[in-house]
Design a protein around this motif. Structure first.
Motif, PDB file in Angstrom:
ATOM      1  N   SER A 162      10.850   9.763 -47.623  1.00  0.00           N
ATOM      2  CA  SER A 162      10.362  10.099 -48.968  1.00  0.00           C
ATOM      3  C   SER A 162       8.994   9.496 -49.230  1.00  0.00           C
ATOM      4  O   SER A 162       8.147  10.127 -49.861  1.00  0.00           O
ATOM      5  CB  SER A 162      11.333   9.601 -50.035  1.00  0.00           C
ATOM      6  N   LEU A 163       8.801   8.275 -48.773  1.00  0.00           N
ATOM      7  CA  LEU A 163       7.540   7.589 -49.036  1.00  0.00           C
ATOM      8  C   LEU A 163       6.434   7.990 -48.057  1.00  0.00           C
ATOM      9  O   LEU A 163       5.265   8.037 -48.434  1.00  0.00           O
ATOM     10  CB  LEU A 163       7.746   6.077 -48.988  1.00  0.00           C
ATOM     11  N   LEU A 164       6.808   8.306 -46.808  1.00  0.00           N
ATOM     12  CA  LEU A 164       5.794   8.566 -45.786  1.00  0.00           C
ATOM     13  C   LEU A 164       5.582  10.047 -45.482  1.00  0.00           C
ATOM     14  O   LEU A 164       4.464  10.463 -45.211  1.00  0.00           O
ATOM     15  CB  LEU A 164       6.161   7.829 -44.495  1.00  0.00           C
ATOM     16  N   LEU A 165       6.659  10.850 -45.507  1.00  0.00           N
ATOM     17  CA  LEU A 165       6.578  12.278 -45.178  1.00  0.00           C
ATOM     18  C   LEU A 165       7.391  13.110 -46.177  1.00  0.00           C
ATOM     19  O   LEU A 165       8.371  13.761 -45.801  1.00  0.00           O
ATOM     20  CB  LEU A 165       7.118  12.537 -43.762  1.00  0.00           C
ATOM     21  N   PRO A 166       7.005  13.113 -47.432  1.00  0.00           N
ATOM     22  CA  PRO A 166       7.825  13.775 -48.449  1.00  0.00           C
ATOM     23  C   PRO A 166       8.005  15.283 -48.254  1.00  0.00           C
ATOM     24  O   PRO A 166       8.938  15.867 -48.800  1.00  0.00           O
ATOM     25  CB  PRO A 166       7.091  13.474 -49.757  1.00  0.00           C
ATOM     26  N   VAL A 167       7.183  15.917 -47.442  1.00  0.00           N
ATOM     27  CA  VAL A 167       7.313  17.352 -47.196  1.00  0.00           C
ATOM     28  C   VAL A 167       8.674  17.677 -46.579  1.00  0.00           C
ATOM     29  O   VAL A 167       9.261  18.719 -46.869  1.00  0.00           O
ATOM     30  CB  VAL A 167       6.161  17.843 -46.287  1.00  0.00           C
ATOM     31  N   LEU A 168       9.205  16.771 -45.770  1.00  0.00           N
ATOM     32  CA  LEU A 168      10.502  16.999 -45.136  1.00  0.00           C
ATOM     33  C   LEU A 168      11.659  17.000 -46.139  1.00  0.00           C
ATOM     34  O   LEU A 168      12.725  17.524 -45.853  1.00  0.00           O
ATOM     35  CB  LEU A 168      10.755  15.930 -44.065  1.00  0.00           C
ATOM     36  N   ILE A 169      11.445  16.424 -47.289  1.00  0.00           N
ATOM     37  CA  ILE A 169      12.508  16.328 -48.298  1.00  0.00           C
ATOM     38  C   ILE A 169      12.910  17.701 -48.822  1.00  0.00           C
ATOM     39  O   ILE A 169      14.079  17.936 -49.128  1.00  0.00           O
ATOM     40  CB  ILE A 169      12.078  15.400 -49.458  1.00  0.00           C
ATOM     41  N   GLY A 170      11.967  18.633 -48.906  1.00  0.00           N
ATOM     42  CA  GLY A 170      12.296  19.989 -49.364  1.00  0.00           C
ATOM     43  C   GLY A 170      13.411  20.608 -48.543  1.00  0.00           C
ATOM     44  O   GLY A 170      14.359  21.185 -49.085  1.00  0.00           O
ATOM     45  N   ALA A 171      13.339  20.477 -47.231  1.00  0.00           N
ATOM     46  CA  ALA A 171      14.381  21.005 -46.351  1.00  0.00           C
ATOM     47  C   ALA A 171      15.700  20.271 -46.569  1.00  0.00           C
ATOM     48  O   ALA A 171      16.774  20.879 -46.568  1.00  0.00           O
ATOM     49  CB  ALA A 171      13.945  20.887 -44.895  1.00  0.00           C
ATOM     50  N   LEU A 172      15.625  18.981 -46.789  1.00  0.00           N
ATOM     51  CA  LEU A 172      16.843  18.206 -47.017  1.00  0.00           C
ATOM     52  C   LEU A 172      17.528  18.590 -48.334  1.00  0.00           C
ATOM     53  O   LEU A 172      18.752  18.588 -48.427  1.00  0.00           O
ATOM     54  CB  LEU A 172      16.530  16.713 -46.989  1.00  0.00           C
ATOM     55  N   VAL A 173      16.744  18.936 -49.342  1.00  0.00           N
ATOM     56  CA  VAL A 173      17.323  19.386 -50.617  1.00  0.00           C
ATOM     57  C   VAL A 173      18.110  20.676 -50.391  1.00  0.00           C
ATOM     58  O   VAL A 173      19.219  20.837 -50.905  1.00  0.00           O
ATOM     59  CB  VAL A 173      16.231  19.570 -51.700  1.00  0.00           C
ATOM     60  N   VAL A 174      17.574  21.580 -49.600  1.00  0.00           N
ATOM     61  CA  VAL A 174      18.276  22.835 -49.302  1.00  0.00           C
ATOM     62  C   VAL A 174      19.591  22.537 -48.582  1.00  0.00           C
ATOM     63  O   VAL A 174      20.642  23.097 -48.925  1.00  0.00           O
ATOM     64  CB  VAL A 174      17.382  23.778 -48.469  1.00  0.00           C
TER      65      VAL A 174
END
Length: 194
Positions: A162-174
């Motif tokens: 979340s702090l370093l690569l927040p772009v990956l969080i979008g996929a995790l939300v899905v």
């Protein structure tokens, strides 16, 4: 947009362990330049908050490793984890991090961040609390420490991503939404069967 993803990841981490993201934000803000908490959130890096969060984290880590106690802990945490999720999404989305240098997406609408954080943490917590009794039953309790450790590591990992690569969080939300829908369908299927 990245600040919303940062906060969302922190909220999902709170759904696994309420104290990991709060303690991480407080420690990183106090002892590093990696996180700069917004005005009004400096209490999170204070001595009292850090000690209380560390003690609560230790209690949760131990309680979550013991079969049956982990299920009781999940019931108690049904209020705590979503509340923590609301707090960390609001604080995290307004913080400066290595990936977010000008947080402004949720400026002036902190209540939206809190509600979104509560919902994300509640979703993660629901998936966890539905799966845990099944793990305990199928492994006669032997799986509780293993799964709990994996959840703790996942919570720490979510904070870091979340702090370093927040772009990956979008996929995790899905993925979270899909798992939640599957868990609810399974639960509803059991209730409707004769």
């Amino acid at each position: 947009m990245l600040e919303l993803l940062t906060g969302s990841g922190l909220a999902m981490a709170a759904g696994l362990n309420a104290y990991v993201p709060l303690l991480a934000l407080g420690l990183l803000s106090r002892f590093t330049d990696a996180v700069e908490l917004p005005a009004g959130w400096d209490w999170l890096e204070g001595d009292i908050a850090l000690v209380v969060l560390a003690v609560l984290l230790a209690v949760e880590v131990v309680a979550d490793k013991i079969p049956v106690v982990d299920s009781v802990n999940d019931v108690l945490q049904t209020v705590v984890r979503p509340a923590s999720g609301g707090l960390v999404l609001a604080a995290g989305a307004a913080s400066q991090t290595p990936a977010v240098t000008d947080p402004a997406t949720l400026e002036g609408s902190a209540w939206v961040a809190v509600v979104l954080g509560v919902l994300l943490a509640l979703g993660t917590h629901t998936v966890k609390s539905v799966a845990r009794p099944a793990v305990n039953l199928t492994t006669a309790g032997a799986g509780a420490p293993v799964v709990s450790t994996a959840e703790d590591v996942s919570s720490v990992g979510l904070v870091l991503v979340s702090l370093l690569l927040p772009v990956l969080i979008g996929a995790l939300v899905v993925v979270l939404v899909v798992l939640l829908v599957m868990a609810v369908r399974r639960r509803v299927g059991r209730v409707t069967r004769p």
